[in-house]
Design a protein around this motif. Structure first.
Motif, mmCIF file in Angstrom:
data_model
loop_
_atom_site.group_PDB
_atom_site.id
_atom_site.type_symbol
_atom_site.label_atom_id
_atom_site.label_comp_id
_atom_site.label_asym_id
_atom_site.label_seq_id
_atom_site.Cartn_x
_atom_site.Cartn_y
_atom_site.Cartn_z
ATOM 1 N N GLU B 237 32.644 38.953 11.429
ATOM 2 C CA GLU B 237 31.346 38.672 10.843
ATOM 3 C C GLU B 237 30.576 39.936 10.476
ATOM 4 O O GLU B 237 29.854 39.963 9.475
ATOM 5 C CB GLU B 237 30.510 37.807 11.791
ATOM 6 N N HIS B 238 30.743 40.985 11.249
ATOM 7 C CA HIS B 238 29.973 42.203 10.941
ATOM 8 C C HIS B 238 30.482 42.893 9.681
ATOM 9 O O HIS B 238 29.882 43.851 9.209
ATOM 10 C CB HIS B 238 30.002 43.167 12.129
ATOM 11 N N LEU B 239 31.616 42.422 9.157
ATOM 12 C CA LEU B 239 32.123 42.986 7.906
ATOM 13 C C LEU B 239 31.841 42.075 6.712
ATOM 14 O O LEU B 239 32.326 42.327 5.613
ATOM 15 C CB LEU B 239 33.629 43.259 8.025
ATOM 16 N N VAL B 240 31.110 41.009 6.949
ATOM 17 C CA VAL B 240 30.731 40.112 5.857
ATOM 18 C C VAL B 240 29.238 40.273 5.601
ATOM 19 O O VAL B 240 28.435 40.193 6.532
ATOM 20 C CB VAL B 240 31.037 38.628 6.192
ATOM 21 N N ARG B 241 28.904 40.524 4.351
ATOM 22 C CA ARG B 241 27.491 40.718 4.001
ATOM 23 C C ARG B 241 27.174 39.832 2.793
ATOM 24 O O ARG B 241 27.910 39.838 1.801
ATOM 25 C CB ARG B 241 27.273 42.175 3.631
ATOM 26 N N VAL B 242 26.107 39.067 2.900
ATOM 27 C CA VAL B 242 25.703 38.208 1.788
ATOM 28 C C VAL B 242 24.325 38.655 1.300
ATOM 29 O O VAL B 242 23.383 38.763 2.094
ATOM 30 C CB VAL B 242 25.669 36.721 2.194
ATOM 31 N N VAL B 243 24.246 38.943 0.015
ATOM 32 C CA VAL B 243 22.999 39.429 -0.590
ATOM 33 C C VAL B 243 22.522 38.390 -1.592
ATOM 34 O O VAL B 243 23.306 37.905 -2.414
ATOM 35 C CB VAL B 243 23.241 40.775 -1.312
ATOM 36 N N THR B 244 21.251 38.043 -1.523
ATOM 37 C CA THR B 244 20.687 37.109 -2.504
ATOM 38 C C THR B 244 19.663 37.837 -3.356
ATOM 39 O O THR B 244 18.596 38.211 -2.871
ATOM 40 C CB THR B 244 20.026 35.903 -1.815
ATOM 41 N N PRO B 245 19.972 38.066 -4.624
ATOM 42 C CA PRO B 245 18.969 38.653 -5.523
ATOM 43 C C PRO B 245 17.951 37.580 -5.905
ATOM 44 O O PRO B 245 17.796 36.592 -5.179
ATOM 45 C CB PRO B 245 19.817 39.105 -6.717
ATOM 46 N N ASP B 246 17.255 37.718 -7.008
ATOM 47 C CA ASP B 246 16.321 36.661 -7.416
ATOM 48 C C ASP B 246 17.077 35.339 -7.519
ATOM 49 O O ASP B 246 18.224 35.296 -7.988
ATOM 50 C CB ASP B 246 15.713 36.994 -8.783
ATOM 51 N N ILE B 247 16.428 34.286 -7.077
ATOM 52 C CA ILE B 247 17.060 32.963 -7.098
ATOM 53 C C ILE B 247 16.179 32.029 -7.923
ATOM 54 O O ILE B 247 14.974 31.934 -7.689
ATOM 55 C CB ILE B 247 17.236 32.418 -5.670
ATOM 56 N N GLY B 248 16.800 31.384 -8.886
ATOM 57 C CA GLY B 248 16.044 30.532 -9.806
ATOM 58 C C GLY B 248 16.007 29.085 -9.366
ATOM 59 O O GLY B 248 16.454 28.198 -10.069
ATOM 60 N N GLY B 249 15.490 28.842 -8.179
ATOM 61 C CA GLY B 249 15.342 27.474 -7.683
ATOM 62 C C GLY B 249 16.557 27.024 -6.898
ATOM 63 O O GLY B 249 17.671 27.524 -7.090
ATOM 64 N N GLY B 250 16.307 26.108 -5.971
ATOM 65 C CA GLY B 250 17.404 25.617 -5.140
ATOM 66 C C GLY B 250 17.290 24.130 -4.876
ATOM 67 O O GLY B 250 18.199 23.378 -5.150
ATOM 68 N N PHE B 251 16.146 23.722 -4.316
ATOM 69 C CA PHE B 251 15.863 22.312 -4.019
ATOM 70 C C PHE B 251 16.890 21.714 -3.062
ATOM 71 O O PHE B 251 17.052 20.491 -3.019
ATOM 72 C CB PHE B 251 15.798 21.475 -5.307
ATOM 73 N N GLY B 252 17.591 22.551 -2.314
ATOM 74 C CA GLY B 252 18.619 22.053 -1.397
ATOM 75 C C GLY B 252 20.008 22.172 -1.977
ATOM 76 O O GLY B 252 20.987 22.265 -1.235
ATOM 77 N N ILE B 253 20.106 22.176 -3.299
ATOM 78 C CA ILE B 253 21.426 22.257 -3.937
ATOM 79 C C ILE B 253 22.191 23.484 -3.442
ATOM 80 O O ILE B 253 23.392 23.427 -3.208
ATOM 81 C CB ILE B 253 21.252 22.339 -5.483
ATOM 82 N N LYS B 254 21.488 24.590 -3.256
ATOM 83 C CA LYS B 254 22.156 25.848 -2.909
ATOM 84 C C LYS B 254 22.193 26.112 -1.405
ATOM 85 O O LYS B 254 22.356 27.242 -0.971
ATOM 86 C CB LYS B 254 21.470 27.010 -3.644
ATOM 87 N N LEU B 255 22.003 25.047 -0.615
ATOM 88 C CA LEU B 255 22.097 25.187 0.838
ATOM 89 C C LEU B 255 23.523 25.064 1.315
ATOM 90 O O LEU B 255 23.838 25.439 2.425
ATOM 91 C CB LEU B 255 21.372 24.009 1.499
ATOM 92 N N HIS B 256 24.353 24.456 0.482
ATOM 93 C CA HIS B 256 25.612 23.932 0.980
ATOM 94 C C HIS B 256 26.775 24.880 0.783
ATOM 95 O O HIS B 256 26.672 25.875 0.086
ATOM 96 C CB HIS B 256 25.879 22.582 0.318
ATOM 97 N N ILE B 257 27.863 24.526 1.437
ATOM 98 C CA ILE B 257 29.112 25.280 1.300
ATOM 99 C C ILE B 257 29.929 24.573 0.222
ATOM 100 O O ILE B 257 30.234 23.384 0.339
ATOM 101 C CB ILE B 257 29.867 25.296 2.636
ATOM 102 N N TYR B 258 30.216 25.308 -0.848
ATOM 103 C CA TYR B 258 30.957 24.737 -1.968
ATOM 104 C C TYR B 258 32.341 25.346 -2.044
ATOM 105 O O TYR B 258 32.501 26.566 -1.882
ATOM 106 C CB TYR B 258 30.217 25.018 -3.282
ATOM 107 N N GLY B 259 33.302 24.499 -2.354
ATOM 108 C CA GLY B 259 34.679 24.972 -2.502
ATOM 109 C C GLY B 259 34.795 26.119 -3.485
ATOM 110 O O GLY B 259 35.446 27.131 -3.211
ATOM 111 N N GLU B 260 34.116 25.991 -4.632
ATOM 112 C CA GLU B 260 34.221 27.050 -5.649
ATOM 113 C C GLU B 260 33.740 28.380 -5.080
ATOM 114 O O GLU B 260 34.337 29.434 -5.340
ATOM 115 C CB GLU B 260 33.352 26.748 -6.885
ATOM 116 N N GLU B 261 32.636 28.342 -4.343
ATOM 117 C CA GLU B 261 32.028 29.590 -3.883
ATOM 118 C C GLU B 261 32.902 30.273 -2.828
ATOM 119 O O GLU B 261 33.010 31.500 -2.789
ATOM 120 C CB GLU B 261 30.610 29.327 -3.365
ATOM 121 N N ILE B 262 33.519 29.451 -1.981
ATOM 122 C CA ILE B 262 34.410 30.032 -0.977
ATOM 123 C C ILE B 262 35.688 30.526 -1.660
ATOM 124 O O ILE B 262 36.248 31.580 -1.302
ATOM 125 C CB ILE B 262 34.721 29.001 0.130
ATOM 126 N N ALA B 263 36.140 29.783 -2.682
ATOM 127 C CA ALA B 263 37.361 30.189 -3.404
ATOM 128 C C ALA B 263 37.173 31.549 -4.082
ATOM 129 O O ALA B 263 38.119 32.339 -4.181
ATOM 130 C CB ALA B 263 37.738 29.124 -4.437
#
Lengths: 286, 785
Positions: B237-263
């Motif tokens: 885990e200490h070698l995984v870093r997630v950065v979020t730049p400006d985000i154009g809305g989420g409404f919950g849609i971007k809370l989840h784990i998606y196959g595409e994103e993990i792929a």
């Protein structure tokens, strides 16, 4: 999605556009405002080899009045028609319809000719052209011909245009003294393609309608000149009885397709309601 | 001690507004990476099908440099996940792969990933991948998914029931049987989705040299992503870093784990190169989580004087193809049955829930999770009961609210309630909307054939959920947030937060909170966040928690820094820190207000001239604090919404004339931000009420997967939305703020539904399915005639 590969050319003259169309018959598409074409390219619904950009062709631009006919160049932007004093004075039906054509951003780029040539059955301008008995000038290297709007639209996105032909301009009779018109449509949201729409044009004598022209759009595969409904109102004083006759006639002649936005029955019903309201409004406008 | 008013409470424009409006936003898709490859996905055209064979050869012929990864290729470096909750052993959901292996279970599920030098090339290659399919029957009609002969969404599960639950209090059968009036209805809430302006985007860069994975993405919960990537890709885990730049809305849609994103991370791991995927709008409609999608049968009994005697709610909810991973997938349904009836005194309640699988995209948390359903069901039944009892709907609500002295309490649905301001909000709303005048106008217009309707709906909003809800589920989601507040050498202040800014303006509100604690102006506080390597660990943007939890953490961190500054000033000034205060960018005398030393001087000495300090004094000019809700499981906000509209009985069209909201989110830090959250929420609620629906055919094919056919509410259809506030500070926190992000969405569908039915009542017609389409209105009128 991204568009598939295509070639792009931007000719400087009408002749070279026509030559390119002849040369690449069936594999070229005309790029005018791009408001419908670009999404279909990006969705890969259309994969033309060549896009011919006509935006430099001055002969396709402008709005003018000649001998009682308004000429609208194929490249006239919707926003230009919307703001045209000429259109407001001589084509009140189109002036009435134009605010319903999509949204400001689309109207700034979208063109009159593009809307006619695309022949989306839910579009406003083809129906206006049918109601006003307009005609379209089509050009190719083979020459020019003029086609009445009422026989131009063949079906869903299908028209009289041959693959080597370009829509050059629309010729629309200017409104004559004593005539009035009204446009009404019903859409889920403003600017959406309508579930049903009605164009109404007639000479009004007191409350008697003559030379009635009712056109409907939004449910069928092309705009329809509603001959039976127009006849039902012809020469009669507008009354509840005539209103019912017009509605009944529409019920007989409209054959819309149902979609998930509205069933066929709902679309007929809406056309009937709108037709009655359009005539009411036309008479009230006097 | 200061003549400057506190920043908290003031309607300050948010700091990022000017930058974003000027086009200087930097969203994930704007970022540039050398050596980047683009990913496109081959997706299932079937709602349910066996993958017989995938042949990449034609793709490689079309784009020789492309690389094609099947589900099995991805599974070799990435383990599947399962949407389970530890404390709900009866919840079932099969393992889900990032890219489908053997079988696709919804139309649009990725079955292969294709990497190429540009997105266009990746799409060219993806279109050429040859997949041989064996279509299978699909579970695609919600109300038939639990029938004995329904096609199974997952044949190996032996049925489509994923979870069932029941809540019971008192004796609801007897209470309903003994009621003077019993009203009932069967409601349907369509499946819809969140449609953020910016689609989901992720860029993963695995560095094989250091074994380090850096992900830039548009995500509301980057720590959750970090955790998932670490565990499923086997990267510490200490070698995984997630950065979020400006985000154009989420409404919950971007809370989840998606196959595409993990792929994307899996492919980057395999290739050792940066890889990017941006969902386009068409893909969003077939891959973003979907929500709502419930049928609810409900009954309410009331006395002759309108008092509620009992309530029964039976909900059928849907997971889509999988229970969403790592969160609380049952909540859309559980919120329906636990929040129903919430604002009203009642002892006899029965809630029943069944959740079924369908061959559709996984369902998930979308703004307001289940609460709009609970609210609409409760409020509509109450309106019908009021009509049956001959009582004005506003009076009906006033009679039935929990008594002021009943708090704190636990509702029959199990919701813990502290003080609410139900009556205050209602009184305020009635005055704001001019209720009596609207009723008079409605009556007058009805005589001329105009059908106006008025809806008044009370809502509750569960915000800032604490560990009590996610912890026992085994969800690896922190309900805590943290902040580091630091005095810079110039005397300006920096705050690094775990709060994720997705367009709400929360970071500006944090600046206001920190500024007040340190006696500086909000523009002298720089707030940054969005980096799991650099910010304190936290939860992210969900459950309307940013201010309540992240704001409290910032408050506490600033308090800590304040104490350190005063202590250091005491050493420098040879004064008792207790006699000092902070104001106007300086340390001042608490009693006289006289400036003793500026913060710039404290910063200079503290950072550069430690040699001038007494021996043993170590300046600590940065303080980190965390906060997780402790004495309450969540912060419950409340309010009332009103809608005025006109129904065109000939076309079925609904014209919204006005919308009013009075809400109580506790202490308000920035009214501008709160009001825009309320308005935006109302707009999305109106979308659910009148427009939005993912339309599927009976085979599970999406019919309206573009913005031309999936109707989101637009400005021309919307009325003015008037917002008023009542402030009942949250107990147990210094700040006292409750969340406000979902309130509008909870109550607006109910207010509009009630108003439509109020307009239709003289025609004998009623609707109970959302969205309320013109055709539905026409059908209801025709059925009543």
């Amino acid at each position: 999605m991204k568009a598939p590969r295509f070639s792009y050319v931007r000719p400087e003259s009408l002749d070279s556009v026509l030559e390119l169309l002849a040369e690449h018959e069936g594999e070229a598409r005309i790029l005018a405002g791009g408001q419908s074409l670009m999404p279909t390219l990006n969705m890969r619904l259309s994969e033309p080899r060549l896009l011919i950009d006509i935006n430099r062709i001055d002969a396709l631009k402008g709005i003018s009045l000649e001998d009682g006919t308004v000429r609208i160049g194929a490249l006239a932007r919707h926003a230009e028609v919307l703001e045209s004093p000429l259109a407001a004075e001589h084509l009140p039906l189109i002036a009435d319809a134009m605010p319903h054509v999509a949204h400001v951003a689309v109207r700034n780029r979208g063109t009159f000719g593009g809307s006619i040539a695309l022949a989306d059955p839910a579009a406003e301008l083809p129906a206006c052209a049918v109601a006003l008995n307009a005609s379209f000038v089509l050009a190719s290297t083979r020459g020019r011909r003029t086609v009445p709007a009422r026989s131009f639209f063949h079906g869903l996105y299908e028209t009289e245009l041959a693959e080597d032909e370009l829509l050059v301009e629309a010729r629309i009779p200017a409104i004559a003294p004593g005539y009035r018109s009204a446009f009404m449509e019903f859409a889920r949201r403003h600017g959406d393609f309508a579930l049903a729409g009605v164009c109404c044009h007639a000479r009004v004598e007191g409350c008697v309608l003559r030379d009635v022209s009712l056109a409907c759009f939004g449910g069928e595969d092309r705009p329809r000149f509603a001959a039976a409904a127009s006849a039902a109102a012809e020469g009669r004083a507008w009354s509840e009885e005539v209103k019912d006759a017009v509605k009944a006639a529409l019920g007989g002649e409209l054959e819309p397709e149902g979609t998930f936005h509205a069933s066929a029955e709902t679309r007929v019903h809406l056309a009937q309601v709108l037709a009655a309201r359009a005539v009411d409004r036309m008479l009230a406008a006097g | 001690m200061t003549d400057r008013p506190e920043a908290a409470g003031r309607p300050l424009p948010r700091g990022s507004a000017r930058r974003l409006a000027a086009g200087r936003g930097r969203y994930a898709d704007d970022l540039r990476f050398p050596g980047l490859l683009h990913l496109a996905f081959v997706r299932s055209p079937h709602a349910h099908a066996r993958i017989v064979k995938i042949d990449p050869a034609p793709a490689l012929a079309a784009v020789p440099a492309a690389k094609v990864f099947t589900g099995a290729d991805i599974a070799a470096v990435c383990t599947p996940w399962q949407g389970k909750m530890d404390h709900l052993p009866t919840l079932v959901s099969p393992p889900q792969h990032a890219v489908a292996v053997d079988r696709a279970v919804w139309q649009g599920e990725p079955v292969a990933a294709v990497a190429a030098a540009s997105r266009a090339l990746a799409e060219d290659a993806a279109a050429a991948v040859a997949v041989e399919w064996e279509p299978l029957p699909a579970a695609a009609v919600r109300d038939r998914t639990l029938d004995a002969d329904a096609a199974p969404a997952h044949p190996e599960l032996g049925g489509n029931l994923a979870y069932a639950a029941a809540i019971r209090a008192g004796d609801p059968e007897a209470a309903l049987a003994g009621s003077a009036h019993v009203v009932e209805a069967c409601f349907s809430f369509a499946r819809h989705t969140g449609v953020p302006l910016e689609p989901r985007t992720v860029i993963a860069d695995y560095d094989p040299g250091e074994g380090r994975l850096t992900v830039h993405g548009s995500h509301q919960a980057p720590w959750h992503q970090q955790d998932t990537l670490s565990r499923h890709l086997g990267i510490p885990e200490h070698l995984v870093r997630v950065v979020t730049p400006d985000i154009g809305g989420g409404f919950g849609i971007k809370l989840h784990i998606y196959g595409e994103e993990i792929a994307v991370s899996a492919v980057s791991r395999i290739l050792g190169r940066p890889v990017k995927y941006t969902a386009d709008r068409l893909e969003s409609f077939i891959s973003d989580i979907q929500a709502r999608d419930q049928r609810v049968e409900a009954r309410m009994g009331v006395d002759a004087d309108g008092a509620i005697r009992g309530l029964s709610v039976d909900a059928l909810s849907s997971f889509g193809a999988f229970a969403s991973y790592g969160r609380a997938p049952v909540n859309e349904g559980m919120m329906t049955i636990s929040m129903a009836g919430g604002p009203y005194a009642n002892g006899h309640y029965e809630g029943r829930l069944r959740i079924a699988f369908q061959n559709k995209p996984p369902s998930g948390m979308y703004r307001a999770v289940g609460q709009p359903i609970a609210c609409a069901v409760t409020e509509q039944l109450l309106d019908r009961a009021a009509h049956a009892a001959g009582i004005d709907p506003v009076e009906m609500r006033r009679r039935n609210y929990w008594a002021e002295d009943a708090f704190p309490l636990r509702t029959p649905g199990g919701i813990a309630m502290d003080r609410l301001s139900l009556r205050q909000c209602l009184d305020r709303l009635v005055a704001m909307m001019g209720y009596d005048a609207l009723r008079a106008e409605q009556a007058a217009l009805r005589r001329s054939g105009v059908y106006r309707g008025i809806g008044v709906a009370t809502f509750l909003e569960m915000t800032a959920i604490g560990a009590e809800r996610y912890g026992p589920a085994g969800a690896r989601i922190s309900t805590q947030d943290g902040a580091t507040v630091r005095l810079e050498p110039s005397g300006r202040v920096r705050c690094v937060t775990s709060v994720i800014e997705i367009g709400q303006g929360t970071l500006s509100a944090l600046a206001q909170i920190v500024a007040d604690r340190l006696g500086v102006a909000p523009e002298d506080v720089g707030v940054v966040g969005g980096d799991t390597a650099l910010a304190p660990y936290g939860g992210g943007a969900w459950a309307s928690r940013g201010l309540t939890i992240g704001g409290e953490a910032a408050w506490r961190a600033a308090e800590g820094l304040r104490a350190n500054i005063l202590e250091l000033a005491g050493s420098i000034l040879q004064a008792d820190p207790a006699g000092l205060d902070l104001a106007g960018g300086a340390v001042c005398d608490r009693a006289t207000g006289e400036t003793r030393i500026t913060l710039a001087e404290i910063g200079r000495i503290g950072h550069f001239r430690q040699d001038t300090l007494p021996p043993g004094v170590q300046p600590e000019l940065a303080v980190t604090r965390h906060y997780a809700p402790d004495d309450v499981p969540f912060a419950l906000a409340n309010g009332v919404q009103g809608s005025s509209l006109e129904v065109d009985a000939e076309t079925g069209g609904v014209r919204l004339l006005g919308h009013w909201v009075v809400e109580d989110c506790g202490r308000i830090v920035n009214p501008l931000l709160v009001e825009e959250q309320i308005r935006g929420g109302v707009v999305q609620g109106i979308g659910g009420a009148l427009f939005e629906e993912c339309r599927y055919d009976e085979h599970g094919q999406l019919l309206n997967g573009s913005l031309a056919d999936y109707l989101v509410p637009m400005a021309a259809e919307l009325p003015d939305i008037h917002v008023g506030h009542v402030e009942t500070p949250l107990r147990g926190t210094a700040l006292g703020a409750k969340g406000a992000g979902e309130a509008g969405t909870v109550g607006a569908p109910a207010a509009v539904l009630l108003a439509v039915n109020d307009a239709l009542r003289p025609l004998g017609a009623q609707v109970s399915s959302l969205p309320i389409t013109p055709e539905a209105v026409l059908n209801a009128i025709a059925a009543a005639a």
